[in-house]
Write a protein that holds these residues in place. Structure first.
Motif, PDB file in Angstrom:
ATOM      1  N   ARG A   1       0.831  -1.205   0.000  1.00  0.00           N
ATOM      2  CA  ARG A   1       0.000   0.000   0.000  1.00  0.00           C
ATOM      3  C   ARG A   1       0.868   1.258   0.000  1.00  0.00           C
ATOM      4  NH1 ARG A   1      -5.398   1.419   2.934  1.00  0.00           N
ATOM      5  NH2 ARG A   1      -5.788  -0.729   2.372  1.00  0.00           N
ATOM      6  N   ILE A   2       1.947   1.241   0.763  1.00  0.00           N
ATOM      7  CA  ILE A   2       2.837   2.404   0.838  1.00  0.00           C
ATOM      8  C   ILE A   2       3.559   2.611  -0.495  1.00  0.00           C
ATOM      9  CG2 ILE A   2       4.941   3.302   1.932  1.00  0.00           C
ATOM     10  CD1 ILE A   2       3.873   1.926   4.569  1.00  0.00           C
ATOM     11  N   VAL A   3       4.032   1.528  -1.097  1.00  0.00           N
ATOM     12  CA  VAL A   3       4.720   1.637  -2.391  1.00  0.00           C
ATOM     13  C   VAL A   3       3.760   2.170  -3.454  1.00  0.00           C
ATOM     14  CG1 VAL A   3       5.833   0.335  -4.261  1.00  0.00           C
ATOM     15  CG2 VAL A   3       6.467  -0.102  -1.877  1.00  0.00           C
ATOM     16  N   GLU A   4       2.544   1.663  -3.481  1.00  0.00           N
ATOM     17  CA  GLU A   4       1.551   2.136  -4.453  1.00  0.00           C
ATOM     18  C   GLU A   4       1.224   3.604  -4.215  1.00  0.00           C
ATOM     19  OE1 GLU A   4      -0.790   2.501  -7.596  1.00  0.00           O
ATOM     20  OE2 GLU A   4       0.487   0.769  -7.201  1.00  0.00           O
ATOM     21  N   ALA A   5       1.081   3.988  -2.951  1.00  0.00           N
ATOM     22  CA  ALA A   5       0.791   5.392  -2.631  1.00  0.00           C
ATOM     23  C   ALA A   5       1.949   6.293  -3.038  1.00  0.00           C
ATOM     24  CB  ALA A   5       0.508   5.537  -1.131  1.00  0.00           C
ATOM     25  N   ALA A   6       3.169   5.859  -2.754  1.00  0.00           N
ATOM     26  CA  ALA A   6       4.344   6.648  -3.130  1.00  0.00           C
ATOM     27  C   ALA A   6       4.424   6.783  -4.651  1.00  0.00           C
ATOM     28  CB  ALA A   6       5.612   5.994  -2.591  1.00  0.00           C
ATOM     29  N   THR A   7       4.097   5.712  -5.359  1.00  0.00           N
ATOM     30  CA  THR A   7       4.089   5.758  -6.824  1.00  0.00           C
ATOM     31  C   THR A   7       3.098   6.810  -7.305  1.00  0.00           C
ATOM     32  OG1 THR A   7       4.653   3.402  -6.931  1.00  0.00           O
ATOM     33  CG2 THR A   7       3.721   4.387  -8.924  1.00  0.00           C
ATOM     34  N   GLN A   8       1.912   6.824  -6.713  1.00  0.00           N
ATOM     35  CA  GLN A   8       0.888   7.789  -7.106  1.00  0.00           C
ATOM     36  C   GLN A   8       1.331   9.223  -6.820  1.00  0.00           C
ATOM     37  OE1 GLN A   8      -1.760   6.962  -8.915  1.00  0.00           O
ATOM     38  NE2 GLN A   8      -0.947   4.887  -8.807  1.00  0.00           N
ATOM     39  N   VAL A   9       1.907   9.452  -5.647  1.00  0.00           N
ATOM     40  CA  VAL A   9       2.348  10.803  -5.284  1.00  0.00           C
ATOM     41  C   VAL A   9       3.454  11.267  -6.227  1.00  0.00           C
ATOM     42  CG1 VAL A   9       3.469  12.214  -3.505  1.00  0.00           C
ATOM     43  CG2 VAL A   9       1.642  10.611  -2.870  1.00  0.00           C
ATOM     44  N   ILE A  10       4.441  10.409  -6.479  1.00  0.00           N
ATOM     45  CA  ILE A  10       5.564  10.786  -7.340  1.00  0.00           C
ATOM     46  C   ILE A  10       5.069  11.042  -8.763  1.00  0.00           C
ATOM     47  CG2 ILE A  10       7.735   9.992  -8.376  1.00  0.00           C
ATOM     48  CD1 ILE A  10       8.156   8.378  -5.705  1.00  0.00           C
TER      49      ILE A  10
ATOM     50  N   LYS B   1      12.638   7.824   3.274  1.00  0.00           N
ATOM     51  CA  LYS B   1      12.212   8.073   1.900  1.00  0.00           C
ATOM     52  C   LYS B   1      13.049   7.300   0.893  1.00  0.00           C
ATOM     53  CE  LYS B   1      12.455  12.522   1.754  1.00  0.00           C
ATOM     54  NZ  LYS B   1      12.383  13.936   1.373  1.00  0.00           N
ATOM     55  N   GLY B   2      14.343   7.229   1.139  1.00  0.00           N
ATOM     56  CA  GLY B   2      15.223   6.546   0.197  1.00  0.00           C
ATOM     57  C   GLY B   2      14.816   5.105  -0.038  1.00  0.00           C
ATOM     58  N   GLU B   3      14.448   4.432   1.018  1.00  0.00           N
ATOM     59  CA  GLU B   3      14.019   3.034   0.885  1.00  0.00           C
ATOM     60  C   GLU B   3      12.685   2.938   0.143  1.00  0.00           C
ATOM     61  OE1 GLU B   3      13.076  -0.100   4.213  1.00  0.00           O
ATOM     62  OE2 GLU B   3      15.235   0.370   4.253  1.00  0.00           O
ATOM     63  N   ILE B   4      11.813   3.905   0.373  1.00  0.00           N
ATOM     64  CA  ILE B   4      10.530   3.927  -0.349  1.00  0.00           C
ATOM     65  C   ILE B   4      10.775   4.191  -1.826  1.00  0.00           C
ATOM     66  CG2 ILE B   4       8.321   5.125  -0.623  1.00  0.00           C
ATOM     67  CD1 ILE B   4       8.482   5.763   2.419  1.00  0.00           C
TER      68      ILE B   4
ATOM     69  N   ASP C   1       2.612  14.312  -8.469  1.00  0.00           N
ATOM     70  CA  ASP C   1       3.104  15.580  -7.928  1.00  0.00           C
ATOM     71  C   ASP C   1       4.610  15.775  -8.053  1.00  0.00           C
ATOM     72  OD1 ASP C   1       0.449  16.062  -7.035  1.00  0.00           O
ATOM     73  OD2 ASP C   1       0.840  14.853  -5.258  1.00  0.00           O
ATOM     74  N   GLY C   2       5.336  14.728  -8.430  1.00  0.00           N
ATOM     75  CA  GLY C   2       6.787  14.837  -8.557  1.00  0.00           C
ATOM     76  C   GLY C   2       7.498  14.341  -7.315  1.00  0.00           C
ATOM     77  N   LEU C   3       8.759  14.003  -7.490  1.00  0.00           N
ATOM     78  CA  LEU C   3       9.558  13.422  -6.411  1.00  0.00           C
ATOM     79  C   LEU C   3       9.722  14.378  -5.231  1.00  0.00           C
ATOM     80  CD1 LEU C   3      11.072  10.751  -5.860  1.00  0.00           C
ATOM     81  CD2 LEU C   3      13.138  11.868  -6.692  1.00  0.00           C
ATOM     82  N   ALA C   4       9.907  15.646  -5.518  1.00  0.00           N
ATOM     83  CA  ALA C   4      10.116  16.627  -4.445  1.00  0.00           C
ATOM     84  C   ALA C   4       8.919  16.686  -3.495  1.00  0.00           C
ATOM     85  CB  ALA C   4      10.392  18.005  -5.033  1.00  0.00           C
ATOM     86  N   ALA C   5       7.741  16.402  -3.992  1.00  0.00           N
ATOM     87  CA  ALA C   5       6.534  16.457  -3.167  1.00  0.00           C
ATOM     88  C   ALA C   5       6.293  15.170  -2.382  1.00  0.00           C
ATOM     89  CB  ALA C   5       5.321  16.741  -4.051  1.00  0.00           C
ATOM     90  N   ALA C   6       7.085  14.144  -2.656  1.00  0.00           N
ATOM     91  CA  ALA C   6       6.838  12.829  -2.044  1.00  0.00           C
ATOM     92  C   ALA C   6       7.479  12.736  -0.662  1.00  0.00           C
ATOM     93  CB  ALA C   6       7.347  11.721  -2.967  1.00  0.00           C
ATOM     94  N   THR C   7       6.944  13.491   0.287  1.00  0.00           N
ATOM     95  CA  THR C   7       7.409  13.424   1.671  1.00  0.00           C
ATOM     96  C   THR C   7       6.800  12.190   2.336  1.00  0.00           C
ATOM     97  OG1 THR C   7       5.530  14.709   2.481  1.00  0.00           O
ATOM     98  CG2 THR C   7       7.498  15.949   1.801  1.00  0.00           C
ATOM     99  N   THR C   8       7.401  11.766   3.429  1.00  0.00           N
ATOM    100  CA  THR C   8       6.855  10.595   4.118  1.00  0.00           C
ATOM    101  C   THR C   8       5.436  10.877   4.615  1.00  0.00           C
ATOM    102  OG1 THR C   8       8.024  11.260   6.138  1.00  0.00           O
ATOM    103  CG2 THR C   8       9.064   9.563   4.772  1.00  0.00           C
ATOM    104  N   ARG C   9       5.181  12.079   5.080  1.00  0.00           N
ATOM    105  CA  ARG C   9       3.831  12.418   5.557  1.00  0.00           C
ATOM    106  C   ARG C   9       2.824  12.337   4.411  1.00  0.00           C
ATOM    107  NH1 ARG C   9       1.611  13.664   9.744  1.00  0.00           N
ATOM    108  NH2 ARG C   9       3.456  14.264  10.913  1.00  0.00           N
ATOM    109  N   ARG C  10       3.185  12.864   3.267  1.00  0.00           N
ATOM    110  CA  ARG C  10       2.267  12.850   2.116  1.00  0.00           C
ATOM    111  C   ARG C  10       2.011  11.422   1.646  1.00  0.00           C
ATOM    112  NH1 ARG C  10       2.808  17.423  -2.365  1.00  0.00           N
ATOM    113  NH2 ARG C  10       0.687  17.370  -3.128  1.00  0.00           N
TER     114      ARG C  10
END
Length: 197
Positions: free
Chosen positions: A12-21, A52-55, A24-33
Motif C-alpha cells: 500500500r505504501i509503495v503504491e501510494a508513493a508511486t501515485q504521489v511521485i 524516503k530513500g528506501e521507499i 506531484d513529482g519526487l520533491a513532493a513525495a514526503t513521508t507524511r504525504r
C-alpha cells in the motif's frame, strides 16, 4: 481501516508513493504525504521503511518489474529484431498510456545518481532491465552466436533515447516504420561490434 499485514502495508505504501511521485513529482513525495495517500499513520510507514530513500528504491523496483512483466515474449518463435522491437514497444506503451509514470522513473533514476550511497541502485536498475531483456533475446530463433547482453544493452540505450526525447517533446514515441528501422539497426550495430563466426 482494518488490520493490514506487513506485506499489505508495504504494498500500500509503495503504491501510494508511486501515485504521489507520478502525480506531484519526487520533491513532493514526503513521508507524511505518502502516509496520507496510503491511509496509514506515519509510525506505520516508518515501521515498514527506514526512510524516503528506501521507499523511492521500492517504487523504482516496482515500476521496473511492471514494465519487464508487461508483455514478455511469448513462446512463439521470434527473431532478435522482433524481440528488440517488442522491448521498445513496451516503453512506448507506457509513454502513451501512463506518461507520469515514465517521468517518475527518470526522476527516481536521477535521485539515485545524486544521492550518496544510492548510486548503485541506478546501476542495479539498468542491469535488471538488461538481464531481463537478455533472457528474452536468448530465445530468439536467429540467435546463433549473438551476444544477448550486448543486444540488450543497445536496446536499453535506444529505449532511453526515444523515451527521453518523446517525454521532452510531449509526443507518444516513434512511428511503426521508425520502430522497424531502429530495431533492425540495433541488431546490425551489435553484429558489427561483435561479428558472428
Amino acid at each position: 481501516m482494518g488490520y493490514l499485514t506487513a506485506a499489505e502495508r508495504h504494498s500500500r505504501i509503495v503504491e501510494a508513493a508511486t501515485q504521489v511521485i507520478a502525480r506531484d513529482g519526487l520533491a513532493a513525495a514526503t513521508t507524511r504525504r505518502i502516509a496520507d495517500e496510503a491511509q496509514v499513520n506515519l509510525a506505520s510507514l516508518h515501521y515498514s521503511f527506514k526512510g524516503k530513500g528506501e521507499i523511492y528504491a521500492a517504487v523504482d523496483d516496482a515500476l521496473r518489474t511492471r514494465i519487464i512483466n508487461s508483455s514478455p515474449e511469448s513462446a512463439q518463435a521470434h527473431s532478435c529484431q522482433e524481440i528488440v522491437r517488442s522491448l521498445i514497444g513496451r516503453f512506448q506503451n507506457l509513454l502513451r498510456t501512463e506518461r507520469e509514470l515514465a517521468i517518475a522513473q527518470y526522476e527516481l533514476l536521477l535521485w539515485a545518481l545524486r544521492t550518496k550511497h544510492k548510486e548503485q541502485h541506478a546501476a542495479d536498475s539498468y542491469q535488471a532491465f538488461i538481464s531481463a531483456f537478455a533472457d528474452e533475446l536468448a530465445r530468439a530463433v536467429d540467435l546463433e552466436d549473438r551476444d544477448v547482453t550486448l543486444l540488450a544493452r543497445y536496446a536499453v540505450g535506444a529505449i532511453d533515447g526515444i523515451y527521453m526525447q518523446n517525454l521532452a517533446a510531449g509526443t507518444g514515441g516513434v512511428s511503426e516504420p521508425e520502430l522497424d528501422a531502429i530495431s533492425r539497426a540495433i541488431v546490425d550495430i551489435a553484429d558489427s561490434v561483435q561479428p558472428r563466426t
